[in-house]
Design a protein around this motif. Structure first.
Motif, PDB file in Angstrom:
ATOM      1  N   ASP A 165     -14.177 -32.914 -11.922  1.00 12.76           N
ATOM      2  CA  ASP A 165     -14.287 -33.967 -12.938  1.00 12.76           C
ATOM      3  C   ASP A 165     -14.830 -33.403 -14.248  1.00 12.76           C
ATOM      4  O   ASP A 165     -14.360 -33.762 -15.326  1.00 12.76           O
ATOM      5  CB  ASP A 165     -15.198 -35.096 -12.443  1.00 12.76           C
TER       6      ASP A 165
ATOM      7  N   ASP B  66     -12.118 -31.433 -15.872  1.00 11.74           N
ATOM      8  CA  ASP B  66     -10.885 -32.206 -16.046  1.00 11.74           C
ATOM      9  C   ASP B  66      -9.689 -31.544 -15.349  1.00 11.74           C
ATOM     10  O   ASP B  66      -8.607 -31.392 -15.924  1.00 11.74           O
ATOM     11  CB  ASP B  66     -10.584 -32.407 -17.543  1.00 11.74           C
ATOM     12  N   VAL B  67      -9.936 -31.114 -14.117  1.00 16.28           N
ATOM     13  CA  VAL B  67      -8.854 -30.613 -13.255  1.00 16.28           C
ATOM     14  C   VAL B  67      -8.987 -31.321 -11.912  1.00 16.28           C
ATOM     15  O   VAL B  67      -9.966 -32.040 -11.686  1.00 16.28           O
ATOM     16  CB  VAL B  67      -8.916 -29.072 -13.049  1.00 16.28           C
ATOM     17  N   SER B  68      -8.017 -31.123 -11.024  1.00 16.81           N
ATOM     18  CA  SER B  68      -8.092 -31.784  -9.725  1.00 16.81           C
ATOM     19  C   SER B  68      -9.045 -31.029  -8.788  1.00 16.81           C
ATOM     20  O   SER B  68      -9.286 -29.828  -8.971  1.00 16.81           O
ATOM     21  CB  SER B  68      -6.704 -31.867  -9.100  1.00 16.81           C
ATOM     22  N   ARG B  69      -9.563 -31.753  -7.786  1.00 15.80           N
ATOM     23  CA  ARG B  69     -10.437 -31.123  -6.795  1.00 15.80           C
ATOM     24  C   ARG B  69      -9.678 -30.021  -6.054  1.00 15.80           C
ATOM     25  O   ARG B  69     -10.228 -28.979  -5.736  1.00 15.80           O
ATOM     26  CB  ARG B  69     -10.935 -32.184  -5.804  1.00 15.80           C
ATOM     27  N   GLN B  70      -8.390 -30.271  -5.818  1.00 14.82           N
ATOM     28  CA  GLN B  70      -7.567 -29.277  -5.113  1.00 14.82           C
ATOM     29  C   GLN B  70      -7.458 -27.977  -5.912  1.00 14.82           C
ATOM     30  O   GLN B  70      -7.340 -26.896  -5.338  1.00 14.82           O
ATOM     31  CB  GLN B  70      -6.174 -29.846  -4.848  1.00 14.82           C
ATOM     32  N   THR B  71      -7.470 -28.110  -7.233  1.00 16.50           N
ATOM     33  CA  THR B  71      -7.388 -26.912  -8.078  1.00 16.50           C
ATOM     34  C   THR B  71      -8.649 -26.067  -7.915  1.00 16.50           C
ATOM     35  O   THR B  71      -8.566 -24.838  -7.751  1.00 16.50           O
ATOM     36  CB  THR B  71      -7.184 -27.312  -9.553  1.00 16.50           C
TER      37      THR B  71
ATOM     38  N   TYR C 140      -5.004 -19.619  -5.864  1.00 21.65           N
ATOM     39  CA  TYR C 140      -4.425 -19.940  -7.164  1.00 21.65           C
ATOM     40  C   TYR C 140      -5.208 -19.238  -8.262  1.00 21.65           C
ATOM     41  O   TYR C 140      -6.444 -19.305  -8.284  1.00 21.65           O
ATOM     42  CB  TYR C 140      -4.450 -21.459  -7.389  1.00 21.65           C
TER      43      TYR C 140
ATOM     44  N   SER D 266      -5.242 -20.600 -15.226  1.00 18.49           N
ATOM     45  CA  SER D 266      -4.807 -20.164 -16.552  1.00 18.49           C
ATOM     46  C   SER D 266      -6.039 -19.680 -17.320  1.00 18.49           C
ATOM     47  O   SER D 266      -7.181 -20.004 -16.960  1.00 18.49           O
ATOM     48  CB  SER D 266      -4.157 -21.326 -17.293  1.00 18.49           C
TER      49      SER D 266
ATOM     50  N   ILE E 264      -8.486 -22.458 -18.467  1.00 19.21           N
ATOM     51  CA  ILE E 264      -9.345 -22.996 -17.399  1.00 19.21           C
ATOM     52  C   ILE E 264     -10.406 -21.963 -17.005  1.00 19.21           C
ATOM     53  O   ILE E 264     -11.563 -22.299 -16.780  1.00 19.21           O
ATOM     54  CB  ILE E 264      -8.507 -23.421 -16.168  1.00 19.21           C
TER      55      ILE E 264
ATOM     56  N   ARG F 177     -10.051 -39.279 -12.952  1.00 23.73           N
ATOM     57  CA  ARG F 177      -8.904 -38.464 -13.349  1.00 23.73           C
ATOM     58  C   ARG F 177      -7.675 -38.822 -12.521  1.00 23.73           C
ATOM     59  O   ARG F 177      -6.578 -38.967 -13.048  1.00 23.73           O
ATOM     60  CB  ARG F 177      -9.271 -36.987 -13.156  1.00 23.73           C
TER      61      ARG F 177
ATOM     62  N   ASP G  37      -3.101 -31.020 -14.341  1.00 24.40           N
ATOM     63  CA  ASP G  37      -3.630 -29.715 -14.731  1.00 24.40           C
ATOM     64  C   ASP G  37      -2.581 -28.630 -14.447  1.00 24.40           C
ATOM     65  O   ASP G  37      -1.504 -28.913 -13.915  1.00 24.40           O
ATOM     66  CB  ASP G  37      -4.986 -29.432 -14.059  1.00 24.40           C
ATOM     67  N   ASP G  38      -2.918 -27.397 -14.819  1.00 23.61           N
ATOM     68  CA  ASP G  38      -1.941 -26.303 -14.734  1.00 23.61           C
ATOM     69  C   ASP G  38      -1.391 -26.101 -13.321  1.00 23.61           C
ATOM     70  O   ASP G  38      -0.211 -25.888 -13.133  1.00 23.61           O
ATOM     71  CB  ASP G  38      -2.586 -24.982 -15.191  1.00 23.61           C
ATOM     72  N   ARG G  39      -2.315 -26.154 -12.329  1.00 22.16           N
ATOM     73  CA  ARG G  39      -1.870 -25.916 -10.948  1.00 22.16           C
ATOM     74  C   ARG G  39      -0.930 -27.020 -10.476  1.00 22.16           C
ATOM     75  O   ARG G  39       0.064 -26.755  -9.811  1.00 22.16           O
ATOM     76  CB  ARG G  39      -3.089 -25.834 -10.008  1.00 22.16           C
ATOM     77  N   GLN G  40      -1.256 -28.250 -10.851  1.00 21.47           N
ATOM     78  CA  GLN G  40      -0.414 -29.376 -10.444  1.00 21.47           C
ATOM     79  C   GLN G  40       0.971 -29.272 -11.092  1.00 21.47           C
ATOM     80  O   GLN G  40       1.986 -29.554 -10.457  1.00 21.47           O
ATOM     81  CB  GLN G  40      -1.085 -30.696 -10.837  1.00 21.47           C
TER      82      GLN G  40
END
Lengths: 68, 134
Positions: A21, A24-29, A38, A41, A44, B6, B67-70
């Motif tokens: 949060d 501002d990316v997903s938890r999975q990321t 992964y 970038s 990030i 999000r 995001d980039d990964r998604q």
């Protein structure tokens, strides 16, 4: 790329979701980066490094640097 | 499991894009069905391209929230999964409908336009990312 994200995150007492949060990316990321599944970038990677207030290469180990 | 703010933003943008694309598709299907014979075919094709562009714009808010990964996951899935599906669909349509059938021709046309769209996008991206000579 191998990294210290999990160590730094838990050191701050944050869950993956909380860090996600804040970044501002997903938890999975966050999970995929920590598991070295992964490569993030550059923006990030820099955002994460700035959050932990360390140089990016102290967070993500550069495998191409001699002696790495 | 709690849904983050999000995720809520992504879901709402995705749902909005989905509804918008559905509405555009249905509206345009009605226009084509009712306008056939009254509106010149070239105009229908040109306006269809505009409708498709509007549909893509409707999905843009969803895309921008990922995001980039998604995005990478969706692009890779689209490239390999949809590419395989399109080929399989065209071949199946040819086998079922028979060579030269309208069914097979329609399926092959969709794949051909998809491939043309892919290379057009590649060309645009290549031009936009082309570094200036130094």
């Amino acid at each position: 790329v191998k990294n210290r994200l999990r160590e730094l995150r838990t050191g701050r007492g944050l869950s993956q979701g909380e860090l996600a949060d804040l970044m501002d990316v997903s938890r999975q990321t966050i999970n995929a980066i920590e598991a070295d599944k992964y490569d993030p970038s550059l923006p990030i990677a820099y955002r994460l490094a700035a959050f932990f207030d360390i140089p990016a290469e102290d967070l993500f180990f550069n495998p191409y640097r001699p002696g790495a | 499991m709690a849904i983050s703010q999000r995720q809520k933003r992504i879901l709402s943008a995705g749902a909005g894009g989905y509804v918008a694309v559905l509405a555009i598709t249905l509206f345009w299907a009605l226009v084509i069905v009712n306008g056939r014979g009254h509106i010149p075919m070239a105009l229908i094709i040109a306006l269809t391209a505009v409708a498709c562009a509007v549909a893509l714009l409707a999905v843009l808010p969803y895309w921008r929230r990922l995001d980039d990964r998604q995005r990478e996951a969706r692009l890779t899935s689209w490239y390999w999964g949809a590419g395989f599906g399109a080929m399989l669909g065209a071949l199946t349509a040819t086998v079922i409908g028979g060579q030269g059938s309208a069914f097979a021709a329609g399926a092959i046309l969709v794949v051909a336009i998809q491939v043309a769209g892919y290379y057009t996008a590649r060309l645009i991206i290549w031009q936009l990312n082309r570094p200036r000579a130094s």
